[in-house]
Motif scaffolding. Structure first.
Motif, PDB file in Angstrom:
ATOM      1  N   PRO A   1      -8.981  41.077   0.919  1.00  0.00           N
ATOM      2  CA  PRO A   1      -9.830  40.279   1.611  1.00  0.00           C
ATOM      3  C   PRO A   1      -8.941  39.049   1.855  1.00  0.00           C
ATOM      4  CG  PRO A   1     -10.768  41.414  -0.870  1.00  0.00           C
ATOM      5  CD  PRO A   1      -8.903  41.489  -0.827  1.00  0.00           C
TER       6      PRO A   1
ATOM      7  N   THR B   1     -16.976  40.919  -0.100  1.00  0.00           N
ATOM      8  CA  THR B   1     -15.686  40.917   0.293  1.00  0.00           C
ATOM      9  C   THR B   1     -15.191  40.698   1.479  1.00  0.00           C
ATOM     10  OG1 THR B   1     -15.461  43.151   0.225  1.00  0.00           O
ATOM     11  CG2 THR B   1     -14.373  42.038  -1.953  1.00  0.00           C
ATOM     12  N   GLU B   2     -15.073  39.916   2.246  1.00  0.00           N
ATOM     13  CA  GLU B   2     -14.376  40.142   3.403  1.00  0.00           C
ATOM     14  C   GLU B   2     -12.611  40.566   4.277  1.00  0.00           C
ATOM     15  OE1 GLU B   2     -15.929  35.650   5.020  1.00  0.00           O
ATOM     16  OE2 GLU B   2     -17.946  35.793   4.515  1.00  0.00           O
ATOM     17  N   ARG B   3     -12.951  41.149   4.468  1.00  0.00           N
ATOM     18  CA  ARG B   3     -11.668  42.560   4.874  1.00  0.00           C
ATOM     19  C   ARG B   3     -11.264  42.475   5.949  1.00  0.00           C
ATOM     20  NH1 ARG B   3     -10.142  47.216   0.806  1.00  0.00           N
ATOM     21  NH2 ARG B   3      -8.428  46.022   1.507  1.00  0.00           N
TER      22      ARG B   3
END
Length: 302
Positions: A208, A281-283
């Motif tokens: 992420p 999460t940022e992915r």
């Protein structure tokens, strides 16, 4: 024996046959001692002398040791792979071991205090036996391969100075895999059964770019990493950790959420099933994450 002594472990099942994939060898460790660590010793034939015992390389150990499970009866206390153990120890800054050796630690030699190190040893009083179950990929016929073990133990009880109160902590480890989608996603399946101090996110593809840990609506962890801002690596290095990084200074392979960076044993997230625990999460893309959580309990049954 109040001092630590080495215990050669000889009670074990047979080695799986040559060429076996996923075979088991169980090492039976005696109970009623305090266990600080044990070392697995691997020997394997090398190119040009396949039948001659030589210390296995770290790569050979990671390939051969598919899984380690530490069990008391039917209860699994720890579950990890050799590759995960090596990666975590490298990041945390444990002293490197020579080829052929893999140390599994109970007491933490990097703890902020001596009592913190002692508390995390495993007090096995009243426990007849610890099973060390190894899942092995054994090389083919003609290549020497073997694994043995030695542990470090003493007979001190994990109690306060007066002996009236138990103060020990078992660091338990469990792991599972899941798919985390692209973009900003919330994940609610992290165990809330026990307090924990570390959560590791292993990924074969991209990690992420941001991870948030939110408890009952409050962010207790919020770290990013991008080419412009390698915050995760900087945070880890600031506390003396050794993360593997790419050319942009970003951590690769695993995202460590370390809630006790100063190695203080009481620095942990106290969580209960009544709490809401959200991992955000940022992915850039969807992919599989293998989670490994390190939880604290006072004993085997807790």
């Amino acid at each position: 024996m109040s001092f630590r002594q080495q215990l050669i472990l000889t009670n074990m099942s047979s080695l799986p046959s040559p060429g076996t994939v996923g075979g088991k060898r169980t090492i039976f460790h005696p109970g009623n001692v305090r266990l600080h660590d044990f070392t697995l010793y691997f020997t394997q034939g090398q190119t040009g002398a396949l039948s001659t015992p030589k210390p296995a390389t770290k790569g050979q150990i990671a390939a051969a040791l598919e899984r380690v499970e530490l069990k008391v009866g039917t209860t699994t206390i720890r579950d990890f792979t050799a590759a995960q153990l090596i990666a975590r120890q490298n990041i945390l800054g444990y002293a490197s071991t020579p080829d052929g050796a893999l140390i599994v630690r109970m007491s933490n030699p990097l703890a902020a205090t001596v009592i913190g190190e002692e508390m995390t040893s495993w007090d096995l009083r009243g426990i007849p036996e610890l099973q060390i179950v190894l899942t092995l990929n054994v090389p083919a016929t003609g290549t020497h391969f073997d694994v043995s073990a030695i542990s470090s133990v003493d007979s001190v009880a994990n109690t306060n100075s007066g002996g009236s109160r138990y103060i020990g902590r078992f660091i338990r480890e469990s792991r599972w895999t899941d798919i985390i989608g692209e973009g900003r996603k919330s994940y609610f399946l992290i165990p809330r059964t026990r307090p924990f101090s570390r959560l590791w996110l292993f990924a074969e593809d991209d990690l992420p770019t941001r991870v948030i840990l939110r408890v009952n609506g409050i962010d207790v962890y919020d770290v990013s990493q991008t080419a412009e801002k390698p915050e995760l690596a900087m945070q880890l290095i600031n506390y003396g950790k050794n993360p593997p990084v790419d050319n942009n200074g970003n951590v690769v392979g695993v995202w460590p959420i370390i809630l006790n960076p100063n190695e203080v044993v009481d620095d942990r997230l106290d969580i209960t099933p009544a709490d809401t625990l959200e991992l955000i999460t940022e992915r850039p893309g969807s992919g599989q994450i293998e989670f490994l959580i390190e939880q604290q309990t006072p004993g085997v049954a807790a």
